[in-house]
Design an enzyme around this catalytic site. Structure first.
Site, PDB file in Angstrom:
ATOM      1  N   GLY A  13       0.835  -1.201   0.000  1.00  0.00           N
ATOM      2  CA  GLY A  13       0.000   0.000   0.000  1.00  0.00           C
ATOM      3  C   GLY A  13       0.866   1.245   0.000  1.00  0.00           C
ATOM      4  O   GLY A  13       2.061   1.204  -0.286  1.00  0.00           O
ATOM      5  N   GLY A  14       0.245   2.377   0.339  1.00  0.00           N
ATOM      6  CA  GLY A  14       0.970   3.635   0.263  1.00  0.00           C
ATOM      7  C   GLY A  14       1.417   3.888  -1.164  1.00  0.00           C
ATOM      8  O   GLY A  14       2.545   4.330  -1.404  1.00  0.00           O
ATOM      9  N   GLY A  24       5.772   5.346  -8.465  1.00  0.00           N
ATOM     10  CA  GLY A  24       6.645   4.192  -8.699  1.00  0.00           C
ATOM     11  C   GLY A  24       5.841   2.915  -8.864  1.00  0.00           C
ATOM     12  O   GLY A  24       6.115   2.091  -9.749  1.00  0.00           O
ATOM     13  N   HIS A  25       4.838   2.728  -7.997  1.00  0.00           N
ATOM     14  CA  HIS A  25       3.936   1.582  -8.126  1.00  0.00           C
ATOM     15  C   HIS A  25       3.146   1.670  -9.431  1.00  0.00           C
ATOM     16  O   HIS A  25       2.948   0.658 -10.129  1.00  0.00           O
ATOM     17  CB  HIS A  25       2.950   1.530  -6.951  1.00  0.00           C
ATOM     18  CG  HIS A  25       3.579   1.238  -5.633  1.00  0.00           C
ATOM     19  ND1 HIS A  25       3.645   2.175  -4.616  1.00  0.00           N
ATOM     20  CD2 HIS A  25       4.179   0.121  -5.149  1.00  0.00           C
ATOM     21  CE1 HIS A  25       4.235   1.631  -3.557  1.00  0.00           C
ATOM     22  NE2 HIS A  25       4.573   0.389  -3.850  1.00  0.00           N
ATOM     23  N   GLN A  47       7.772  -8.421   8.395  1.00  0.00           N
ATOM     24  CA  GLN A  47       8.985  -7.753   7.922  1.00  0.00           C
ATOM     25  C   GLN A  47       9.282  -6.444   8.645  1.00  0.00           C
ATOM     26  O   GLN A  47      10.142  -5.674   8.214  1.00  0.00           O
ATOM     27  CB  GLN A  47       8.914  -7.536   6.409  1.00  0.00           C
ATOM     28  CG  GLN A  47       7.837  -6.605   5.907  1.00  0.00           C
ATOM     29  CD  GLN A  47       7.685  -6.674   4.399  1.00  0.00           C
ATOM     30  OE1 GLN A  47       7.111  -7.602   3.849  1.00  0.00           O
ATOM     31  NE2 GLN A  47       8.223  -5.663   3.704  1.00  0.00           N
ATOM     32  N   GLY A  76       9.759  -3.924  -8.318  1.00  0.00           N
ATOM     33  CA  GLY A  76      10.612  -2.762  -8.548  1.00  0.00           C
ATOM     34  C   GLY A  76      12.028  -3.038  -8.070  1.00  0.00           C
ATOM     35  O   GLY A  76      12.265  -3.946  -7.273  1.00  0.00           O
ATOM     36  N   SER A 106       8.936   6.549  -2.667  1.00  0.00           N
ATOM     37  CA  SER A 106       8.845   5.577  -1.587  1.00  0.00           C
ATOM     38  C   SER A 106       7.603   5.882  -0.760  1.00  0.00           C
ATOM     39  O   SER A 106       7.239   7.052  -0.588  1.00  0.00           O
ATOM     40  CB  SER A 106      10.086   5.640  -0.687  1.00  0.00           C
ATOM     41  OG  SER A 106       9.903   4.870   0.492  1.00  0.00           O
ATOM     42  N   ARG A 123       7.396   5.688   2.314  1.00  0.00           N
ATOM     43  CA  ARG A 123       7.822   6.348   3.547  1.00  0.00           C
ATOM     44  C   ARG A 123       8.197   7.814   3.338  1.00  0.00           C
ATOM     45  O   ARG A 123       8.461   8.525   4.308  1.00  0.00           O
ATOM     46  CB  ARG A 123       8.998   5.590   4.165  1.00  0.00           C
ATOM     47  CG  ARG A 123       8.601   4.229   4.745  1.00  0.00           C
ATOM     48  CD  ARG A 123       9.775   3.559   5.434  1.00  0.00           C
ATOM     49  NE  ARG A 123       9.348   2.413   6.230  1.00  0.00           N
ATOM     50  CZ  ARG A 123       9.347   1.151   5.802  1.00  0.00           C
ATOM     51  NH1 ARG A 123       9.756   0.885   4.567  1.00  0.00           N
ATOM     52  NH2 ARG A 123       8.944   0.168   6.586  1.00  0.00           N
TER      53      ARG A 123
END
Length: 380
Positions: free
Chosen positions: A30-31, A35-36, A64, A153, A191, A193
């Protein structure tokens, strides 16, 4: 096709059975960001027929995250993620709860332990058990989904290498395709984050991609990497270095041999946000070999490919033809190996190119570009 969001395995499997389609699978936590979306778009481009489905999973995997990491605050907005995924070309989204992926809890299932030679490098050195969690969940997801292709990725290069080796060792019949790190206009790697960064932290964090880009430019010019200089740039911008290393891109072990392909890998903390990035370093341009049967179009494709990338086109068939012409023109018996060896010792073979003419082949300073295409040379 009506775009669907599924939360249970049963719903997903019922729908997939109705489609009777091969699955192209893109796992995420998610998030979602551009890039996704790029991965989804590439998956859509790479569809070989209409009987394929692009499925994106959204599952924040607790295995993780180490103790004290950001599991609870990790970005979770299914509506926004779905909008981004569908607009990029996804056909369906699977957003399962924890019990759908690990019925009865993680302790009720086998767990994967990544070899220490891979786990204890780079990110894994500080994040104990992180890649074990990644490997375990990817196996669970693959078992449930049973895709034909997996799209990943390259931003987390270590994760990609581990998953590739995991699939290879377990003989998992799923093709893995990976795509390069995507960046915004300033060169900053996308990212999930990044949303943690304040405005001032974002300014400091920009020094990460800037320093890497500058280091690669310096390497391309002088073939040296100054890690001390890079470290000082990070320090000036209040970035705490977790690792700054040159490693072999496949074993992930630190190396001082920059004469072959290697990876400049970096992890830093900007405030409380952990950021990673990397760039590849290579002394020479890559060598690409193209082979195939006679008349398949090897020369045509290779010439166009070399021109597009600015590479040297080396026609190995012309090399053999030039030597054959040399032997014929000197009336040497093709079976006389000693005589052939003798004449080759003093012979010079050259490929010459310019923007005005096709590639020319010279042997012993004689232009044989046309001569080597004669029927007699071809027959020998």
């Amino acid at each position: 096709m009506v775009r669907k969001i599924f939360q249970t395995n049963a719903e997903l499997k019922d729908w997939l059975s109705e489609q009777n389609s091969a699955i192209i699978f893109i796992p995420t936590m998610g998030g979602l960001h551009p890039g996704h979306q790029y991965l989804i778009q590439k998956a859509k481009e790479r569809k070989t027929n209409t009987n394929q489905i692009i499925l994106v999973s959204i599952f924040v995997n607790p295995l993780q995250f180490s103790k004290g990491e950001d599991f609870k605050k990790y970005p979770r907005n299914i509506n926004r993620d779905a909008e981004l995924a569908f607009s990029a070309g996804a056909d369906a989204i699977w957003a399962p709860d924890y019990d759908e992926v690990f019925p009865g809890g993680a302790d009720s299932h086998f767990k994967i332990e990544v070899p220490k030679t891979l786990h204890n490098q780079l990110c894994g050195a500080e994040r104990k058990g992180h890649f074990d969690g990644v490997a375990t969940v990817i196996i669970r997801l693959i078992k449930i989904i049973q895709p034909k292709k997996l799209i990943l990725g390259e931003k987390d290069w270590q994760q990609l290498i581990i998953i590739r080796k995991l699939f290879q060792e377990l003989s998992i019949p799923v093709k893995i395709e990976s795509y390069s790190t995507q960046r915004d206009q300033s060169g900053f790697a996308y990212s999930s984050r990044n949303s943690y960064l304040s405005d001032s932290e974002r300014v400091n964090a920009q020094s990460l991609p800037n320093a890497i880009k500058e280091a690669k430019t310096e390497f391309d010019k002088r073939k040296v990497i100054n890690l001390t200089k890079i470290a000082s740039i990070f320090k000036e911008n209040n970035l705490k270095i977790e690792y700054l290393k040159i490693v072999d891109p496949f074993s992930l072990k630190e190396t001082e041999n920059i004469n072959r392909l290697c990876l400049l890998a970096v992890a830093v903390k900007c405030g409380s946000t952990r950021l990673i990035d990397h760039t590849f370093l290579m002394q020479r341009k890559p060598i690409i070999a193209i082979d195939g049967p006679a008349g398949a179009g090897k020369s045509t494709v290779t010439k166009a490919f070399a021109k597009k990338l600015g590479f040297i086109y080396l026609d190995t068939g012309a090399m053999y033809r030039a030597v054959t012409w040399l032997i014929i023109s000197n009336s040497i018996d093709p079976n006389d190996q000693a005589e052939i060896k003798n004449i080759l010792q003093d012979s010079k073979l050259e490929f010459k190119t310019s923007s005005f003419v096709e590639q020319e082949i010279f042997i012993t300073n004689i232009d044989v570009t046309e001569k080597i295409r004669s029927p007699k040379v071809t027959s020998m």
